[in-house]
Write a protein that holds these residues in place. Structure first.
Motif, mmCIF file in Angstrom:
data_model
loop_
_atom_site.group_PDB
_atom_site.id
_atom_site.type_symbol
_atom_site.label_atom_id
_atom_site.label_comp_id
_atom_site.label_asym_id
_atom_site.label_seq_id
_atom_site.Cartn_x
_atom_site.Cartn_y
_atom_site.Cartn_z
ATOM 1 N N THR A 104 0.858 -1.185 0.000
ATOM 2 C CA THR A 104 0.000 0.000 0.000
ATOM 3 C C THR A 104 0.895 1.235 0.000
ATOM 4 O OG1 THR A 104 -0.127 -0.099 2.414
ATOM 5 C CG2 THR A 104 -1.916 -1.143 1.194
ATOM 6 N N ASP A 109 -3.556 7.712 4.029
ATOM 7 C CA ASP A 109 -4.257 7.065 5.136
ATOM 8 C C ASP A 109 -4.807 5.715 4.678
ATOM 9 O OD1 ASP A 109 -3.765 9.250 6.722
ATOM 10 O OD2 ASP A 109 -5.730 10.170 6.401
ATOM 11 N N ASN A 110 -4.749 4.737 5.564
ATOM 12 C CA ASN A 110 -5.228 3.402 5.208
ATOM 13 C C ASN A 110 -6.703 3.386 4.822
ATOM 14 O OD1 ASN A 110 -2.729 2.203 5.611
ATOM 15 N ND2 ASN A 110 -3.132 1.754 7.766
ATOM 16 N N ALA A 115 -6.701 -2.160 0.481
ATOM 17 C CA ALA A 115 -5.725 -2.965 1.209
ATOM 18 C C ALA A 115 -5.764 -4.396 0.686
ATOM 19 C CB ALA A 115 -6.030 -2.944 2.702
#
Length: 294
Positions: A104, A109-110, A115
């Motif tokens: 990633t 930001d995740n 993902a």
């Protein structure tokens, strides 16, 4: 002390293997676009600037100490709008050598990107579809740099491994034959992107959060030293399940693709600065070649 040394070695290895930067524009990696100019996409990318800086992000992607391609990323849909790269012939490596775990983007930001877990055990028949494909990479380092989820979209498995993969191979042959600079070296500018599904329901999204694009597209622009002119060709297809060997993606003109994309993004869309619609090779000729090489 030993822990510090090991940690330093791991960090150094990570740095050497990949480098990417989320940047304010494509100035640092503009060499992947014809005339150093990214596409014009109304409401998305205008005058080389993001129309919504919170949603759309510029990423200069790379390996070791160099950039290898560029990506314009949609953090709301959690898929790339497009990736841009230069094709200069396939390197001497195989896919098994290039394959590595998907990564990633650490500078996003995740919750604003897909993902690896999103793809696991999904029941929507999709897998990770490269925009910049491994088979178009000039060397092993470049090939490995493509394994970032910011360069992938949820693509129907049969489509990804079927007509789309066949098209990637045909396009490679077309560029090898027809894209030669004044030094007689293979050289082409390539854009590959996806059109996000419009207002999908949660159950129609990957893991109820990642947009599954309705369509995928690709186009290249190159100079032909024999004809002393710039040419282009394009492909696009719906991202749907398909029967094996039952579908072929037609090679079309740049105008055909841009007209199709304008249905989503409107008038004013322009993919290449150097290649205009009038200089596209006749689609019938390209289609004939793609059938023969297939």
């Amino acid at each position: 002390m030993m822990v510090v040394i090991i940690l330093s070695a791991v960090l150094m290895l990570i740095f050497q293997c990949a480098v990417s930067d989320v940047v304010k524009d494509f100035d640092k990696c503009s060499n992947f676009f014809s005339d150093n100019q990214p596409p014009e996409i109304p409401g998305v990318l205008v005058d080389s600037k993001s129309a919504d800086q919170n949603r759309y992000k510029f990423i200069c992607q790379g390996a070791k100490d160099k950039y290898t391609f560029a990506t314009f990323y949609d953090t709301e849909s959690r898929i790339p709008v497009f990736s841009a790269y230069r094709y200069s012939g396939k390197g001497n490596f195989n896919r098994d050598q290039a394959k590595k775990p998907w990564s990633t983007e650490p500078q996003l930001d995740n919750n604003k990107q897909a993902a690896d877990d999103d793809y696991k055990n999904n029941k929507l028949n999709v897998n990770r579809g490269h925009l910049f494909p491994v088979c178009h990479a000039k060397d092993l380092d470049t090939a490995k740099s493509t394994f970032t989820l910011t360069n992938a979209v949820p693509q129907k498995e049969s489509f990804n491994g079927g007509s789309w993969a066949h098209m990637e191979g045909c396009t490679m042959g077309l560029m090898e034959t027809n894209c030669r600079d004044n030094n007689d070296q293979v050289s082409a500018y390539v854009l590959t992107g996806a059109v996000p599904a419009k207002n999908p329901l949660p159950q129609d999204m990957l893991n109820k959060r990642v947009n599954i694009p309705s369509m995928m597209w690709t186009a290249f622009c190159c100079y032909n030293n024999e004809k002393q002119s710039w040419f282009s060709a394009a492909h696009w297809a719906k991202n749907v399940d398909e029967d094996v060997n039952q579908k072929m993606i037609l090679t079309v003109s740049l105008k055909n693709l841009q007209d199709e994309l304008k249905k989503t993004w409107g008038e004013g869309l322009k993919l290449f600065n150097k290649c205009d619609e009038k200089k596209s090779l006749m689609s019938s000729i390209w289609y004939f070649i793609s059938r023969v090489t297939g």
